[in-house]
Scaffold this motif. Sequence first.
Motif, mmCIF file in Angstrom:
data_model
loop_
_atom_site.group_PDB
_atom_site.id
_atom_site.type_symbol
_atom_site.label_atom_id
_atom_site.label_comp_id
_atom_site.label_asym_id
_atom_site.label_seq_id
_atom_site.Cartn_x
_atom_site.Cartn_y
_atom_site.Cartn_z
ATOM 1 N N THR A 156 0.817 -1.215 0.000
ATOM 2 C CA THR A 156 0.000 0.000 0.000
ATOM 3 C C THR A 156 0.851 1.267 0.000
ATOM 4 O OG1 THR A 156 -1.795 1.162 1.157
ATOM 5 C CG2 THR A 156 -0.124 0.116 2.527
ATOM 6 N N GLY A 157 0.238 2.338 -0.496
ATOM 7 C CA GLY A 157 0.841 3.662 -0.387
ATOM 8 C C GLY A 157 0.296 4.436 0.796
ATOM 9 N N GLY A 158 -0.628 3.820 1.536
ATOM 10 C CA GLY A 158 -1.159 4.457 2.737
ATOM 11 C C GLY A 158 -2.319 5.380 2.443
ATOM 12 N N ILE A 159 -2.371 6.502 3.133
ATOM 13 C CA ILE A 159 -3.476 7.441 2.983
ATOM 14 C C ILE A 159 -2.968 8.807 2.535
ATOM 15 C CG2 ILE A 159 -4.958 6.274 4.648
ATOM 16 C CD1 ILE A 159 -4.175 8.327 6.741
ATOM 17 N N THR A 160 -3.776 9.476 1.729
ATOM 18 C CA THR A 160 -3.413 10.800 1.220
ATOM 19 C C THR A 160 -3.295 11.811 2.362
ATOM 20 O OG1 THR A 160 -4.608 10.344 -0.821
ATOM 21 C CG2 THR A 160 -4.103 12.638 -0.356
ATOM 22 N N ASN A 161 -2.255 12.643 2.278
ATOM 23 C CA ASN A 161 -2.019 13.712 3.254
ATOM 24 C C ASN A 161 -1.656 13.169 4.633
ATOM 25 O OD1 ASN A 161 -1.760 16.482 3.792
ATOM 26 N ND2 ASN A 161 -3.833 16.654 4.585
ATOM 27 N N LYS A 162 -1.122 11.942 4.693
ATOM 28 C CA LYS A 162 -0.768 11.375 5.996
ATOM 29 C C LYS A 162 0.461 12.074 6.569
ATOM 30 C CE LYS A 162 2.029 7.469 4.274
ATOM 31 N NZ LYS A 162 2.167 6.007 4.256
ATOM 32 N N ARG A 163 0.580 12.015 7.896
ATOM 33 C CA ARG A 163 1.669 12.690 8.613
ATOM 34 C C ARG A 163 2.316 11.751 9.620
ATOM 35 N NH1 ARG A 163 -1.527 18.392 10.064
ATOM 36 N NH2 ARG A 163 -2.371 18.724 7.976
ATOM 37 N N TYR A 164 3.419 12.216 10.165
ATOM 38 C CA TYR A 164 4.062 11.583 11.327
ATOM 39 C C TYR A 164 4.520 10.149 11.080
ATOM 40 C CZ TYR A 164 0.964 15.248 13.121
ATOM 41 O OH TYR A 164 0.266 16.418 13.298
ATOM 42 N N GLY A 165 4.743 9.761 9.824
ATOM 43 C CA GLY A 165 5.182 8.403 9.546
ATOM 44 C C GLY A 165 4.120 7.366 9.830
ATOM 45 N N ARG A 166 2.873 7.729 9.620
ATOM 46 C CA ARG A 166 1.758 6.818 9.878
ATOM 47 C C ARG A 166 1.915 5.503 9.116
ATOM 48 N NH1 ARG A 166 -2.312 4.132 6.518
ATOM 49 N NH2 ARG A 166 -4.137 3.746 7.836
ATOM 50 N N VAL A 167 1.617 4.390 9.787
ATOM 51 C CA VAL A 167 1.644 3.060 9.181
ATOM 52 C C VAL A 167 0.307 2.385 9.449
ATOM 53 C CG1 VAL A 167 2.737 0.790 9.176
ATOM 54 C CG2 VAL A 167 4.142 2.847 9.450
ATOM 55 N N GLY A 168 -0.277 1.783 8.436
ATOM 56 C CA GLY A 168 -1.552 1.091 8.585
ATOM 57 C C GLY A 168 -1.380 -0.394 8.838
ATOM 58 N N ASP A 169 -2.386 -1.162 8.482
ATOM 59 C CA ASP A 169 -2.396 -2.593 8.810
ATOM 60 C C ASP A 169 -1.635 -3.451 7.814
ATOM 61 O OD1 ASP A 169 -4.621 -1.919 6.987
ATOM 62 O OD2 ASP A 169 -5.054 -4.053 7.067
ATOM 63 N N SER A 170 -1.428 -2.963 6.584
ATOM 64 C CA SER A 170 -0.885 -3.818 5.521
ATOM 65 C C SER A 170 0.411 -4.540 5.891
ATOM 66 C CB SER A 170 -0.680 -2.995 4.240
ATOM 67 O OG SER A 170 -1.898 -2.509 3.760
ATOM 68 N N PRO A 171 1.421 -3.847 6.490
ATOM 69 C CA PRO A 171 2.671 -4.549 6.791
ATOM 70 C C PRO A 171 2.668 -5.251 8.147
ATOM 71 C CG PRO A 171 2.936 -2.258 7.341
ATOM 72 C CD PRO A 171 1.525 -2.403 6.794
ATOM 73 N N ILE A 172 1.560 -5.172 8.853
ATOM 74 C CA ILE A 172 1.512 -5.749 10.203
ATOM 75 C C ILE A 172 0.971 -7.173 10.142
ATOM 76 C CG2 ILE A 172 0.523 -5.540 12.520
ATOM 77 C CD1 ILE A 172 0.603 -2.532 12.154
ATOM 78 N N ILE A 173 1.840 -8.123 10.487
ATOM 79 C CA ILE A 173 1.461 -9.527 10.451
ATOM 80 C C ILE A 173 0.370 -9.788 11.484
ATOM 81 C CG2 ILE A 173 2.301 -11.892 10.693
ATOM 82 C CD1 ILE A 173 3.397 -10.249 8.264
ATOM 83 N N GLY A 174 -0.731 -10.375 11.001
ATOM 84 C CA GLY A 174 -1.865 -10.656 11.877
ATOM 85 C C GLY A 174 -2.956 -9.605 11.800
ATOM 86 N N ALA A 175 -2.630 -8.449 11.231
ATOM 87 C CA ALA A 175 -3.642 -7.397 11.050
ATOM 88 C C ALA A 175 -4.102 -7.373 9.598
ATOM 89 C CB ALA A 175 -3.100 -6.043 11.476
ATOM 90 N N GLY A 176 -3.177 -7.001 8.690
ATOM 91 C CA GLY A 176 -3.535 -6.928 7.284
ATOM 92 C C GLY A 176 -3.020 -8.068 6.435
ATOM 93 N N THR A 177 -2.119 -8.874 6.989
ATOM 94 C CA THR A 177 -1.497 -9.962 6.232
ATOM 95 C C THR A 177 -1.275 -11.155 7.150
ATOM 96 O OG1 THR A 177 -0.303 -8.315 4.891
ATOM 97 C CG2 THR A 177 0.479 -10.596 4.783
ATOM 98 N N TYR A 178 -1.622 -12.364 6.669
ATOM 99 C CA TYR A 178 -1.377 -13.566 7.484
ATOM 100 C C TYR A 178 -1.459 -14.805 6.603
ATOM 101 C CZ TYR A 178 -1.256 -16.598 11.560
ATOM 102 O OH TYR A 178 -0.873 -17.531 12.497
ATOM 103 N N ALA A 179 -0.622 -15.796 6.894
ATOM 104 C CA ALA A 179 -0.679 -17.085 6.205
ATOM 105 C C ALA A 179 -0.229 -18.193 7.147
ATOM 106 C CB ALA A 179 0.200 -17.068 4.956
#
Length: 314
Positions: A196-219
Motif C-alpha cells: 500500500t501507499g497508505g493514505i493521502t495527506n498522511k503525517r508523522y510516519g503513519r503506518v496502517g495494517d498492511s505490513p503488520i502480520i496478523g492485522a492486514g497480512t497472514y498465512a
Amino acid sequence: MKKPFAIAIHGGAGTILRSQMTEEMQQAVEQALDQAVSQGHQLLAAGASAVDAAVCAVKILEDSPHFNAGKGSVLTTKEMVEMDAAVMCGKGRQAGAVAGVRHIKNPVILARDVMQQSEHVMLMGEGAEEFAAQLGYDYTEQDYFFTDRRYEQLLALKAEGRVALSESRYPDDHKFGTVGAVALDQNGNLAAATSTGGITNKRYGRVGDSPIIGAGTYAENHNVAISATGMGEVFIRCCVASDIAARMRYLQEDIHTACTAVIQGDLKTLGGEGGVIAIDQFGEIHFGMNCEGMYRSCIDIHGRKQVKIYADDV
C-alpha cells in the motif's frame, strides 16, 4: 496427479460507486486485475511457490498507476510517497515486511527479501532502504511515483484539512488503497502478500495494517492465507487477519463463516470498513467486505477466473 492450486487478488475496497466509475477506468482496472491474477496463476501451474505467485501478482498491481501501491501511491502531506508491504509464507509462518519506504519501486519484493534474506520480520524507513541497497536494489527517485492525479488529490485534501484513504474524487471518495494476493501452491503451501501507499495527506510516519502480520497480512499452512484492505487503524485494533485464522483453527469454522464473522462483526461495530481476500488449505476462496465494492479477481482450483468490482457483482 496434480494437487489443487489457486490464487485470489484485490486492489482495494470501499465505497466504489458505479455513478463515478468511467468506462475507461473500469476497463483499465479490470485489465490490470486480469493480468495480475493470470500471471500469478501461470506460476502456480508451472510448480512455483505460493509466495512467488502472490508476490508476482502484487508486483504487477504495484506497477500500475491505477492502484494505491508502488507507482500509484498517494502522497503524504510533505508531497512524498511512503509505502508499506508484507509477505507471509504459511510454511513455518515466515514473514517479512517493510514500512515507510520512499525509494523502492516494488516494496513487496523487498518485503520478501526481508523474509528470505534477513533474520528480521519488519524493517522501516531508511533502515529498510539501507538493507535494500546492500542487496543491490536500484534507488528509485520520487519522480517515478509522482502523478498529476495524486498531486491534485493531495491539494484538494490539504485545502480541506483532512486525509483520505486513496481514491478521492476519482473514481470515488471512499476507497481504501491497498493491493494484495493470497495463493495455494501444488505443494499445499499457503502465502499472502499486501502492499500500500497508505493514505493521502498522511503525517508523522503513519503506518496502517498492511505490513503488520496478523492485522492486514497472514498465512498459516493447513489453515488459511489472508490479505486485508480497509481502515487500517481499525483493522490493527481488531487483529483482523489473525482473528479469522484463529476462528478457523480453534472453532473449526469454515473460511466463509470465519471471514464473515470478523468483517461483519467487531470490525464493523467499531466503525471499520473494508474487506479481505482469503484462501484455505483446500483452495476455497472467500471475498468478504462490509462496503460497496472491492477490486478483486481469482482463479480457483478448477481454473475458473472471475474479475469483479462491486459488492453485488455475481
